[in-house]
Design a protein around this motif. Structure first.
Motif, PDB file in Angstrom:
ATOM      1  N   UNK A  64       0.810  -1.203   0.000  1.00 10.80           N
ATOM      2  CA  UNK A  64       0.000   0.000   0.000  1.00 10.80           C
ATOM      3  C   UNK A  64       0.848   1.261   0.000  1.00 10.80           C
ATOM      4  N   UNK A  65       0.216   2.342  -0.438  1.00 12.29           N
ATOM      5  CA  UNK A  65       0.804   3.680  -0.323  1.00 12.29           C
ATOM      6  C   UNK A  65      -0.081   4.500   0.619  1.00 12.29           C
ATOM      7  N   UNK A  66       0.561   5.175   1.544  1.00 15.88           N
ATOM      8  CA  UNK A  66      -0.110   6.091   2.456  1.00 15.88           C
ATOM      9  C   UNK A  66       0.601   7.426   2.376  1.00 15.88           C
ATOM     10  N   UNK A  67      -0.051   8.456   2.885  1.00 19.59           N
ATOM     11  CA  UNK A  67       0.607   9.764   2.919  1.00 19.59           C
ATOM     12  C   UNK A  67       0.263  10.464   4.219  1.00 19.59           C
ATOM     13  N   UNK A  68       1.145  11.368   4.598  1.00 19.70           N
ATOM     14  CA  UNK A  68       0.927  12.157   5.807  1.00 19.70           C
ATOM     15  C   UNK A  68       1.372  13.580   5.559  1.00 19.70           C
ATOM     16  N   UNK A  69       0.420  14.492   5.631  1.00 18.28           N
ATOM     17  CA  UNK A  69       0.707  15.909   5.493  1.00 18.28           C
ATOM     18  C   UNK A  69       0.971  16.484   6.879  1.00 18.28           C
ATOM     19  N   UNK A  70       1.665  17.625   6.946  1.00 26.19           N
ATOM     20  CA  UNK A  70       1.971  18.237   8.246  1.00 26.19           C
ATOM     21  C   UNK A  70       0.716  18.493   9.054  1.00 26.19           C
ATOM     22  N   UNK A  71       0.735  18.038  10.303  1.00 24.36           N
ATOM     23  CA  UNK A  71      -0.386  18.271  11.188  1.00 24.36           C
ATOM     24  C   UNK A  71      -1.580  17.379  10.957  1.00 24.36           C
ATOM     25  N   UNK A  72      -1.459  16.416  10.039  1.00 22.11           N
ATOM     26  CA  UNK A  72      -2.580  15.531   9.740  1.00 22.11           C
ATOM     27  C   UNK A  72      -2.203  14.078  10.005  1.00 22.11           C
ATOM     28  N   UNK A  75      -2.754  20.190  -2.527  1.00 27.23           N
ATOM     29  CA  UNK A  75      -3.180  19.395  -1.367  1.00 27.23           C
ATOM     30  C   UNK A  75      -2.628  17.974  -1.385  1.00 27.23           C
ATOM     31  N   UNK A  76      -1.927  17.600  -2.450  1.00 21.39           N
ATOM     32  CA  UNK A  76      -1.262  16.303  -2.486  1.00 21.39           C
ATOM     33  C   UNK A  76       0.112  16.349  -1.815  1.00 21.39           C
ATOM     34  N   UNK A  77       0.533  17.551  -1.383  1.00 16.28           N
ATOM     35  CA  UNK A  77       1.819  17.681  -0.705  1.00 16.28           C
ATOM     36  C   UNK A  77       1.798  16.893   0.595  1.00 16.28           C
ATOM     37  N   UNK A  78       2.787  16.013   0.756  1.00 15.25           N
ATOM     38  CA  UNK A  78       2.845  15.141   1.925  1.00 15.25           C
ATOM     39  C   UNK A  78       4.097  14.281   1.844  1.00 15.25           C
ATOM     40  N   UNK A  79       4.363  13.572   2.925  1.00 21.98           N
ATOM     41  CA  UNK A  79       5.347  12.494   2.877  1.00 21.98           C
ATOM     42  C   UNK A  79       4.582  11.229   2.501  1.00 21.98           C
ATOM     43  N   UNK A  80       5.050  10.549   1.476  1.00 22.05           N
ATOM     44  CA  UNK A  80       4.395   9.335   0.993  1.00 22.05           C
ATOM     45  C   UNK A  80       5.166   8.119   1.484  1.00 22.05           C
ATOM     46  N   UNK A  81       4.420   7.193   2.078  1.00 20.10           N
ATOM     47  CA  UNK A  81       5.015   5.991   2.646  1.00 20.10           C
ATOM     48  C   UNK A  81       4.527   4.755   1.907  1.00 20.10           C
ATOM     49  N   UNK A 115       6.240  17.512  -2.821  1.00 21.17           N
ATOM     50  CA  UNK A 115       5.817  18.898  -2.640  1.00 21.17           C
ATOM     51  C   UNK A 115       5.284  19.418  -3.958  1.00 21.17           C
ATOM     52  N   UNK A 116       4.044  19.887  -3.937  1.00 16.66           N
ATOM     53  CA  UNK A 116       3.405  20.418  -5.134  1.00 16.66           C
ATOM     54  C   UNK A 116       3.246  21.927  -4.957  1.00 16.66           C
ATOM     55  N   UNK A 117       3.869  22.665  -5.851  1.00 15.79           N
ATOM     56  CA  UNK A 117       3.819  24.128  -5.771  1.00 15.79           C
ATOM     57  C   UNK A 117       2.749  24.688  -6.703  1.00 15.79           C
ATOM     58  N   UNK A 118       2.344  25.903  -6.406  1.00 17.09           N
ATOM     59  CA  UNK A 118       1.303  26.535  -7.234  1.00 17.09           C
ATOM     60  C   UNK A 118       1.872  27.107  -8.524  1.00 17.09           C
TER      61      UNK A 118
END
Length: 128
Positions: free
Chosen positions: A35-43, A89-95, A125-128
């Motif tokens: 599986x792939x999971x993700x964790x954004x800051x504070x979430x 909003x896809x910015x996160x650490x992906x595990x 990290x996805x920038x605008x």
């Protein structure tokens, strides 16, 4: 034991694409699902996608369906996550995660507690 190493993260503009890789080693014959999971800051860590190690059955979180694709190459003991049309909003650490457990319970593999092995994570990290 199974060891997992992710790669492929980085900085990308919104609308762009990235492909994450997860190389498995050790007792890969014991793996049932990846599986792939993700964790954004504070979430909290959240499910992204999963694939059966042998059969290729896939499942996705509703918010990535149609944009992300999970696949595997058993010859290389590697699982991929192709991410297209990326959003900020896809910015996160992906595990990457692996489990030897089999269960037919709905959403079982969307629960991070059911995975026994984890990689160190790769930053997206996805920038605008």
């Amino acid at each position: 034991q199974v060891q997992l190493v992710e790669s492929g993260g980085g900085l990308v503009q919104a609308g762009g694409s990235l492909r994450l890789s997860c190389a498995a080693s050790g007792r890969t014959s014991s793996i049932y699902k990846m599986g792939w999971f993700r964790q954004a800051p504070g979430k909290e860590r959240e499910f992204v996608a999963a694939i059966s190690w042998s059969g290729g059955d896939t499942s996705y979180a509703y918010f990535v369906k149609g944009r992300f694709t999970i696949s595997r190459d058993n010859g290389k003991n590697t699982v991929y996550l192709q991410m297209n049309s990326l959003k900020q909003e896809n910015t996160a650490v992906y595990y990457c995660a692996a489990t030897p457990r089999f269960a037919s319970v709905p959403y079982y593999y969307a629960d991070s507690r059911n995975y026994d092995y984890w990689g160190q994570g790769t930053q997206v990290t996805v920038s605008s």
